[in-house]
Write a protein that holds these residues in place. Structure first.
Motif, short mmCIF file in Angstrom:
data_model
loop_
_atom_site.label_atom_id
_atom_site.label_comp_id
_atom_site.label_asym_id
_atom_site.label_seq_id
_atom_site.Cartn_x
_atom_site.Cartn_y
_atom_site.Cartn_z
N GLY A 88 16.41 2.97 -14.55
CA GLY A 88 16.69 3.11 -13.12
C GLY A 88 15.45 3.36 -12.27
N ARG A 89 14.29 3.49 -12.91
CA ARG A 89 13.07 3.68 -12.11
C ARG A 89 12.77 2.39 -11.35
NH1 ARG A 89 8.79 5.10 -16.17
NH2 ARG A 89 10.08 3.63 -17.34
N SER A 90 12.11 2.54 -10.20
CA SER A 90 11.85 1.34 -9.38
C SER A 90 10.71 0.55 -9.98
CB SER A 90 11.51 1.74 -7.95
OG SER A 90 10.21 2.29 -7.89
N PHE A 91 10.65 -0.72 -9.62
CA PHE A 91 9.56 -1.60 -10.05
C PHE A 91 8.22 -0.98 -9.68
CE2 PHE A 91 7.40 -5.88 -8.83
CZ PHE A 91 6.56 -5.79 -9.93
N ARG A 122 10.24 -7.30 4.25
CA ARG A 122 11.48 -6.63 3.83
C ARG A 122 11.85 -7.03 2.39
NH1 ARG A 122 12.93 -2.49 5.04
NH2 ARG A 122 13.46 -2.21 2.89
N MET A 123 11.71 -8.33 2.11
CA MET A 123 12.07 -8.84 0.78
C MET A 123 11.16 -8.24 -0.29
SD MET A 123 12.43 -12.91 0.18
CE MET A 123 12.44 -13.52 -1.50
N LEU A 124 9.88 -8.12 0.04
CA LEU A 124 8.92 -7.54 -0.90
C LEU A 124 9.20 -6.06 -1.10
CD1 LEU A 124 6.32 -7.68 -2.59
CD2 LEU A 124 5.01 -7.32 -0.47
N ALA A 125 9.45 -5.34 0.00
CA ALA A 125 9.73 -3.90 -0.10
C ALA A 125 10.98 -3.67 -0.94
CB ALA A 125 9.91 -3.32 1.30
N ALA A 146 0.83 -1.21 0.00
CA ALA A 146 0.00 0.00 0.00
C ALA A 146 0.86 1.26 0.00
CB ALA A 146 -0.94 -0.02 1.20
N ALA A 147 2.05 1.17 0.61
CA ALA A 147 2.92 2.35 0.67
C ALA A 147 3.60 2.62 -0.67
CB ALA A 147 3.98 2.14 1.76
#
Ligand code: PLP
Length: 481
Positions: A312-315, A297-300, A58-59
């Motif tokens: 370079g943009r995040s997933f 943590r792994m998902l984040a 959600a974040a």
């Protein structure tokens, strides 16, 4: 060996489970009512694990769906907890599908993964569930059987640097996949690409995400409109409460295999190590028990990883910009610390080589996932405090830590529950309980058999309500709640 020096593999525990175990008589009462051995599941821990994963999503991303991978445990209470939390469910057989429907899941919230035969496909087409197809045969059969568009995800595999998998369509077959999807668009509602990796290796997952984003663009180029990227499960559990102690245990075990110090392996077991000329090489079969990075943590980290192929943009950013919903199918991460298994000590004996064997009323297949060596210490609970208030354990002199092997109830040489030596905090006696921590993920149901006609242990659900622990049969959970 003295207590201070005894090697140990302390288990990470959820506070709710620890408090249940510390409640005088709680284990003894459950076993007295329902029998021993028994599996206990804690749906409130499941709900908490779910909220932690959901918060990370959600974040970061606008659209997401979590589907509980039912195959991790047959518990009805977990399915009910998933339903109550409003998430989806991932099923891998007709029986799991029936369980999901019975628990009230709408077909739109059900996804079917795994290998599907003709019979299952026929049952799925037209039912409204999303079919996560494993191969071209399935894709073509779905199209052939469909009257109205069937929601479909296509599972891909063969990403650079990932070991070969029996599941999914190899990347090399993408042109055939796209051709079928384009040709059959009246019969197949293509929702997007999917993958699932067993590996805990972050780089492998990142490459799979990059590949699937690229495939999604190609699908758009062909006039298709995928709106989902399904990243599967494989988010890891944390078994150990003390990584240093784990490493020290493994060090002592290696020393022992090399012939130094006390014997720590039952029989000729080497746990995947190779012993050559007094030196120990290789990676142990149980290395996953050393993990200390938890699933949220792994998902984040995965969502935050900058993708080279995307400038370079995040997933998470790329998913948002492309209006792609992120789906995931966690199994073990949702049930981490949400289950234990209780057994009773039948008797303690000494073997010809001087080892101490603690014989329990369950067998190895009841507590090990697919026969893996489980590297967390069981917890010894002395036989119940008697009604007169006398605690038999207190009446016993404390013997200090004692190194033992735990043996099962089957009349088979191989039915050792631990092939590695376990140090219990005191010498066990008949009637004591041994609790195996964190058994909800695959340990309870995956390989359990009915050898020697022993019944499958009962599964109980435990919840704390208004400060009191309630225990019921897992099957009765829906009536109690
Ligand atoms: C088993 C499975 C999962 C769940 O895996 P975990 O490692 O328990 O998270 C998710 N997706 C698919 C396709 C699976 O086969």
């Amino acid at each position: 060996m003295t207590a201070a020096a005894a090697p140990g593999l302390p288990a990470k525990m959820h506070a709710l489970v620890s408090e249940f175990l510390a409640t005088p008589g709680a284990v003894a009462d459950a076993v007295a009512e329902f029998g021993s051995p028994a599996h206990l599941v804690f749906p409130q821990v499941f709900a908490e694990n779910l909220e932690r994963l959901r918060a990370e999503l959600a974040a970061r991303v606008g659209g997401f769906r979590i589907c509980y991978a039912h195959k991790v445990n047959q518990s009805r209470a977990f399915v009910a907890a998933a339903r109550a939390a409003g998430i989806g469910i991932d099923v891998a057989s007709e029986a799991e599908l029936a369980a999901a429907l019975k628990a009230g899941f709408e077909p739109e919230h059900i996804e079917v993964t795994g290998p599907k035969g003709e019979g299952l496909l026929r049952a799925l087409v037209g039912s409204g569930v999303t079919i996560n197809v494993d191969n071209l045969w399935e894709l073509e059969r779905v199209a052939a059987l469909a009257d109205t568009p069937v929601p479909v995800l296509v599972r891909m595999c063969g990403f650079m640097g990932t070991p070969v998998s029996r599941f999914g369509v190899p990347l090399a077959e993408i042109d055939q996949v796209l051709a079928v999807l384009v040709e059959q668009r009246d019969r197949i509602e293509f929702r997007g690409f999917a993958f699932h990796l067993d590996s805990g290796e972050p780089a492998e997952r990142v490459r799979a995400v990059e590949s699937c984003l690229e495939l999604t663009e190609r699908a758009y180029g062909r006039g298709l409109t995928p709106s989902v990227l399904d990243i599967g499960g494989g988010f890891r559990q944390v078994f150990t409460a003390d990584a240093g102690a784990f490493d020290a245990y493994v060090h002592a075990l290696r020393e022992s295999l090399a012939g130094h110090g006390e014997q720590m392996a039952w029989g000729t077991n080497t746990f995947g190590f190779h012993v050559e000329d007094g030196a120990v090489h290789g990676t142990p079969v149980f290395h996953k028990y050393a993990n200390i990075v938890d699933a949220p943590r792994m998902l984040a980290d995965l969502l935050d990883t900058g993708l080279e192929s995307q400038g370079g943009r995040s997933f998470a950013q790329v998913a948002g910009e492309n209006l792609l919903d992120v789906w995931l199918e966690p199994g073990k991460a949702l049930v981490d610390h949400a289950g234990i298994t209780v057994a009773r000590v039948e008797f303690v004996k000494r073997t010809a080589d001087g080892s101490t064997l603690v014989n329990l009323d369950l067998s190895r297949d009841t507590v090990t996932p697919a026969d893996q060596e489980v590297m967390v210490d069981p917890i010894l609970i002395p036989a119940e405090t008697r009604p007169d208030g006398r605690d038999p354990a207190r009446a016993r002199p404390n013997s200090g830590a004692v190194g033992v092997f735990l043996a099962g109830r089957l009349c088979l040489e191989r039915d050792l529950i631990t092939n590695h030596k376990v140090w219990l905090e005191r010498y066990p006696q008949s009637g004591d309980f041994v609790v195996f921590p964190n058994t909800a993920a695959y340990h309870m149901d995956l390989s359990a058999a009915r050898a020697s006609m022993h019944p499958v242990p009962p599964k109980l659900a435990v919840a704390r309500e208004s400060g009191v622990f309630l225990v019921c049969r897992d099957l009765d959970w829906h009536e109690v709640h």
